[in-house]
Design a protein around this motif. Structure first.
Motif, short mmCIF file in Angstrom:
data_model
loop_
_atom_site.label_atom_id
_atom_site.label_comp_id
_atom_site.label_asym_id
_atom_site.label_seq_id
_atom_site.Cartn_x
_atom_site.Cartn_y
_atom_site.Cartn_z
N ALA A 41 -37.30 -49.29 -63.39
CA ALA A 41 -38.15 -49.43 -64.57
C ALA A 41 -37.43 -48.93 -65.81
N PRO A 42 -37.55 -49.67 -66.94
CA PRO A 42 -36.90 -49.21 -68.18
C PRO A 42 -37.60 -48.00 -68.76
N LEU A 43 -36.88 -47.28 -69.59
CA LEU A 43 -37.42 -46.08 -70.22
C LEU A 43 -36.82 -45.96 -71.62
N ILE A 44 -37.67 -45.78 -72.63
CA ILE A 44 -37.21 -45.54 -74.00
C ILE A 44 -37.32 -44.05 -74.28
N THR A 45 -36.21 -43.48 -74.74
CA THR A 45 -36.23 -42.05 -75.07
C THR A 45 -36.22 -41.81 -76.58
N ASN A 46 -35.56 -42.69 -77.35
CA ASN A 46 -35.51 -42.57 -78.80
C ASN A 46 -35.37 -43.95 -79.43
N ILE A 47 -35.76 -44.05 -80.71
CA ILE A 47 -35.59 -45.29 -81.45
C ILE A 47 -34.87 -44.96 -82.76
N TYR A 48 -33.91 -45.81 -83.13
CA TYR A 48 -33.09 -45.61 -84.32
C TYR A 48 -33.23 -46.81 -85.25
N LEU A 49 -33.28 -46.53 -86.54
CA LEU A 49 -33.29 -47.59 -87.54
C LEU A 49 -31.86 -47.95 -87.89
N GLU A 50 -31.54 -49.24 -87.82
CA GLU A 50 -30.20 -49.73 -88.13
C GLU A 50 -30.19 -50.28 -89.56
N ASP A 51 -29.49 -49.61 -90.45
CA ASP A 51 -29.43 -50.02 -91.86
C ASP A 51 -28.06 -49.69 -92.42
N ALA A 52 -27.23 -50.73 -92.54
CA ALA A 52 -25.86 -50.52 -93.00
C ALA A 52 -25.80 -50.02 -94.43
N ASN A 53 -26.88 -50.24 -95.22
CA ASN A 53 -26.88 -49.82 -96.62
C ASN A 53 -27.40 -48.40 -96.82
N SER A 54 -27.84 -47.77 -95.77
CA SER A 54 -28.39 -46.43 -95.86
C SER A 54 -27.28 -45.38 -95.73
N SER A 55 -27.55 -44.19 -96.26
CA SER A 55 -26.62 -43.09 -96.08
C SER A 55 -26.58 -42.64 -94.62
N VAL A 56 -27.60 -43.02 -93.86
CA VAL A 56 -27.63 -42.75 -92.41
C VAL A 56 -27.85 -44.10 -91.72
N PRO A 57 -26.80 -44.83 -91.40
CA PRO A 57 -26.96 -46.20 -90.90
C PRO A 57 -27.59 -46.30 -89.52
N ASP A 58 -27.58 -45.23 -88.75
CA ASP A 58 -28.20 -45.21 -87.42
C ASP A 58 -29.10 -43.98 -87.38
N ARG A 59 -30.31 -44.13 -87.93
CA ARG A 59 -31.20 -43.00 -88.17
C ARG A 59 -32.31 -42.96 -87.11
N LYS A 60 -32.48 -41.81 -86.48
CA LYS A 60 -33.59 -41.63 -85.55
C LYS A 60 -34.90 -41.62 -86.33
N VAL A 61 -35.87 -42.45 -85.89
CA VAL A 61 -37.11 -42.61 -86.64
C VAL A 61 -38.31 -42.59 -85.71
N ASP A 62 -39.47 -42.36 -86.31
CA ASP A 62 -40.71 -42.44 -85.53
C ASP A 62 -41.62 -43.56 -86.04
N PHE A 63 -41.08 -44.44 -86.90
CA PHE A 63 -41.78 -45.66 -87.32
C PHE A 63 -40.75 -46.63 -87.86
N ALA A 64 -41.14 -47.89 -87.94
CA ALA A 64 -40.28 -48.91 -88.55
C ALA A 64 -41.17 -49.98 -89.17
N ARG A 65 -40.58 -50.80 -90.03
CA ARG A 65 -41.33 -51.82 -90.76
C ARG A 65 -40.99 -53.23 -90.28
N LEU A 66 -41.88 -54.14 -90.60
CA LEU A 66 -41.61 -55.54 -90.29
C LEU A 66 -40.29 -55.96 -90.94
N GLY A 67 -39.50 -56.72 -90.20
CA GLY A 67 -38.23 -57.21 -90.71
C GLY A 67 -37.07 -56.28 -90.48
N GLN A 68 -37.33 -55.02 -90.10
CA GLN A 68 -36.25 -54.08 -89.89
C GLN A 68 -35.65 -54.22 -88.48
N THR A 69 -34.40 -53.80 -88.35
CA THR A 69 -33.71 -53.83 -87.07
C THR A 69 -33.68 -52.42 -86.48
N ILE A 70 -34.06 -52.32 -85.21
CA ILE A 70 -34.10 -51.02 -84.55
C ILE A 70 -33.25 -51.05 -83.28
#
Length: 453
Positions: A41-70
């Motif tokens: 069975a799969p298990l998710i432990t963390n989710i990261y926001l992928e944003d090449a334009n951000s100062s933190v391109p692989d940021r651990k998050v607890d929410f995301a928006r429509l259209g974003q890549t995680i």
């Protein structure tokens, strides 16, 4: 010799068998490991926001928006064949998956606040042979916006409406001076186009933006709320009258002071005010005008509260009006630089014109005072300029006067010195009361979901 050959043949056979058995055992081990990965069975432990334009391109998050890549981080992702977010199945590329990481983009079609309660804010991974795995994770719509404030100089106790997008489930509203309201907020949760709130006591006279936070995150309004520093004329403690043209407009000492409207919880009159078209019959082809003295030092001081480097699109004139009757003809023209003709160096508020088509039904009377906003950049002569250019033009005008008109003439757009006649007016029946003429910034402060941005 024969015995030696047989002995060597036997040895070679054993060697070949050993190689085959070794390779068979290795293949079996690999197969077993892959089978374990694909059947667990799969298990998710963390989710990261992928944003090449951000100062933190692989940021651990607890929410995301429509259209974003995680990026999902966890275990046993190999073999996952379906990803469902808020009840909506999204597509993903298996090439962007390893056993411990997979990348997905949240489709713009994923429901958010309108998702069913049992699937809202849930990511489900499905894999053959095992039970679906569910991970709770907040999904927000695209970042909200606030584009308009119904009355940007409303008093404490007035009910105002802010419009924009993504304004569902607004929970807190912060006014200039850090005055926070978290009760009595009514949101348009179906479409997210508006919310209403009561103005609190103690809002700063310095003015600024209003911050609203709701289901889709936070958004700032344009920074024009209660911008009293920019007052040019308010008929009470700020009076820079020059002259007027029309009934009741020729004298600044004769003011209307009755409280209007007398009922409702929307904004009401604030002391003295004036009225355009008091008879309710402004003839076609005529105008009424109210002029301020732009040579006055107080007006110069108010104009200079906005940085000269501000774009003409990011600042403008505001005034509060109250309308009695149906708006059937005419428009408000605000002349900024006088002396070059009626269609030059001005901006217009045209409530019954939609894409240059006469549409009387377009004006919906709120039956309370409201603010009209005239960005300097909306006037063809100011387009592409800086605010400093506009202030200089005001000071160098042939006639040092600025002010609003109720203009019931043909609507003219002066572009490249050519007048385009849009509409032949009829007698105007609406009465327009006005107050609080001011210059304001219209910039919207940036809002980030992450404080370190």
């Amino acid at each position: 010799m024969k015995n030696i050959i047989l002995k060597n043949s036997w040895t070679l056979a054993l060697l070949l068998c050993s190689v085959v058995l070794f390779n068979s055992c290795k293949d079996k081990d690999d197969w077993g490991e892959n089978f374990k990965k694909n059947s667990s069975a799969p298990l998710i432990t963390n989710i990261y926001l992928e944003d090449a334009n951000s100062s933190v391109p692989d940021r651990k998050v607890d929410f995301a928006r429509l259209g974003q890549t995680i990026r999902l981080e966890g275990e046993n992702f190999l073999g996952v064949d379906k990803v469902v977010i808020n009840g909506y199945e999204i597509t993903f590329s298996p090439t962007l998956m390893s056993n411990n990481s997979m990348i997905v983009q949240i489709s713009s079609k994923v429901p958010t606040v309108d998702a069913a309660d049992d699937v809202r804010d849930k990511i489900v991974l499905e894999k053959k042979g095992v039970d679906p795995y569910t991970y709770t994770f907040e999904i927000r719509a695209a970042a909200p916006t606030i584009t308009n404030i119904s009355h940007s100089m409303a008093k404490a106790g007035d009910r105002i409406t802010l419009t924009g997008t993504g304004l569902q489930e607004i929970t807190t509203v912060t006014f200039p001076g850090n005055k926070v309201v978290n009760t009595g907020i009514v949101s348009d949760d179906e479409n997210g186009l508006s919310f209403s709130v009561t103005v609190p006591e103690g809002v700063s006279d310095e003015g600024g933006a209003i911050l609203a936070v709701g289901a889709n995150g936070g958004a700032y309004s344009p920074a024009c709320f209660n911008y009293k520093k920019g007052l040019l004329h308010n008929f009470d403690d700020v009076r820079n009258f020059s002259w007027g043209q029309g009934a009741g407009l020729t004298e600044d000492t004769i003011l209307l002071t009755d409280l209007i409207p007398t009922s409702g919880n929307g904004p009401k009159s604030q002391g003295g005010y004036k009225e355009f078209n008091s008879g309710g019959n402004l003839a076609a082809g005529t105008s009424q005008r109210f002029w301020l003295n732009s040579a006055n030092a107080a007006i110069t001081a108010a104009l200079n509260t906005i940085p000269a480097s501000t774009s003409a699109d990011e600042c403008g004139i505001q005034m509060d009006i109250y309308v009695v009757g149906e708006w059937n003809s005419g428009f408000i023209r605000f002349a900024v630089v006088d002396g070059y003709g009626d269609g030059r160096y001005c901006m217009v508020y045209q409530p019954v014109y939609v894409d240059k088509v006469y549409t009387p039904s377009a004006f919906v009377n709120p039956n309370c005072w409201f603010t009209i906003t005239l960005p300097f950049g909306s006037g063809p002569d100011f387009a592409g300029q800086m605010y400093g250019d506009i202030v200089s033009a005001i000071g160098q005008a042939p006639y040092l006067q600025i002010g609003p008109w109720l203009d019931n003439t043909k609507l003219r757009y002066t572009i490249n010195q050519v007048d385009e006649n849009i509409f032949n007016p009829v007698p105007a029946t609406e009465k327009v009361y006005f107050d609080n003429i001011r210059v304001v910034p219209l910039t919207t402060p940036p809002y980030s979901d992450f404080p370190d941005e």
